[in-house]
Design an enzyme around this catalytic site. Structure first.
Site, PDB file in Angstrom:
ATOM      1  N   GLY A 134       0.860  -1.027   0.031  1.00 37.83           N
ATOM      2  CA  GLY A 134      -0.113   0.018  -0.082  1.00 37.83           C
ATOM      3  C   GLY A 134       0.799   1.098  -0.092  1.00 37.83           C
ATOM      4  N   ASP A 135       1.930   1.277   0.808  1.00 42.95           N
ATOM      5  CA  ASP A 135       3.079   2.307   0.786  1.00 42.95           C
ATOM      6  C   ASP A 135       3.303   2.666  -0.528  1.00 42.95           C
ATOM      7  OD1 ASP A 135       2.576   2.311   3.424  1.00 42.95           O
ATOM      8  OD2 ASP A 135       4.138   0.995   3.626  1.00 42.95           O
TER       9      ASP A 135
END
Length: 303
Positions: free
Chosen positions: A248-249
């Site tokens: 997600g980062d």
């Protein structure tokens, strides 16, 4: 300049054990360690896209020194605030299913936070602050709101990738981007989201509440980008899931890299999804080479 905030960073110790015996002596087949923390991950992936950033947060002790030296070796600029106590160690035990043991991290005093918060008064219009990850137990739940307010005074835009109670106020910060996953989006609106169709009305609510853009990751089903005028869907490239940590980062970093390179919104979204997939298919954060390989597989369509 992009600034990333990691309030509770870690040294992630990843241990592979072929056959784990509870209560017995276990020997690792392979182990490694990396600096952990969502904001740190964003900066590291931005760096792989040749987009500069500065890493902010709290570190302490020998583990904090390790994080600083590791990032300096990767040519990343840091401006950590030093605190008493050691930066936490998080253990990722891989033996079939992955088991995690996360440390608590050092206590952060009001004085520490005041000094840290003062950094944002020097930022300039056009800068972007990425607020990502958990809030340490020693800091109040409105910590991100205080950082966002300090940024607002400088006409600095924020990106929000947080969870829990703090996420409920995120849209009110008028972020350039929010990035909840579908579980977090469901928790925000006290519902369950299992499909693209389920997610669309609630993603639109984030824009109505003040977010400029929102990306909702749907695990293997792809991702959705919500803007003020449109909703876009992106598929997930085919590949073997190796590591979900940091995916997600990487989506956030890829999207911001696209914005900084002045790509249009859909191409920035494509770069974000390819970056997230590259990390998911890798032992560690995805490489630029793999991102470029996956990029043609990501198809974007308006829905």
């Amino acid at each position: 300049m992009i600034y990333t905030v990691t309030l509770n960073p870690s040294v992630d110790y990843i241990v592979h054990v072929e056959s784990f015996s509870l209560g017995g002596l276990n020997r690792s087949a392979y182990d490694t360690k990396y600096p952990g923390g969502k904001g740190i991950n964003v900066s590291r992936v931005l760096n792989r896209h040749d987009v500069p950033s500065k890493v902010l947060g709290f570190v302490g002790g020998f583990t904090g020194d390790y994080i600083k030296s590791f990032l300096e070796e990767e040519k990343l600029e840091t401006a950590f605030h030093e605190v008493k106590g050691d930066t936490r160690i998080n253990i990722k035990l891989k033996t079939g299913d992955e088991t995690e043991i996360n440390g608590q991290g050092p206590a952060i005093s009001e004085e520490d936070f005041s000094v840290f918060l003062a950094q944002f008064s020097t930022l300039k219009e056009g800068d972007i602050v990425v607020m990502a990850g958990s809030i340490p137990a020693s800091l109040p739940q409105d910590t991100y709101e205080k950082i966002a307010e300090a940024c607002r005074k400088q006409n600095v835009r924020v990106v929000v990738d947080i969870s829990g109670e703090a996420l409920l106020k995120a849209a009110e910060m008028n972020p350039l981007l929010m990035k909840p996953n579908h579980h977090e989006l469901g928790e925000m609106f006290e519902t369950t989201i299992n499909s693209i169709e389920d997610a669309v009305p609630y993603g639109k609510k984030l824009i109505e509440q003040g977010a400029e853009n929102a990306i909702v990751s749907m695990a293997g089903e792809g991702a959705l980008l919500f803007t003020k005028d449109q909703v876009y869907y992106a598929n997930t490239p085919k590949g073997k899931l190796v590591n979900s940590v940091g995916a997600g980062d990487s989506v956030v970093a890829g999207f911001l890299a696209g914005i900084q390179k002045q790509l249009d919104m859909t191409e920035a979204f494509r770069l974000g999804v390819a970056s997230g997939s590259a990390t998911a298919f890798s032992e560690e954060l995805g490489t630029e080479e793999l991102v470029q390989k996956l990029l043609p597989e990501v198809q974007i369509r308006a829905i």
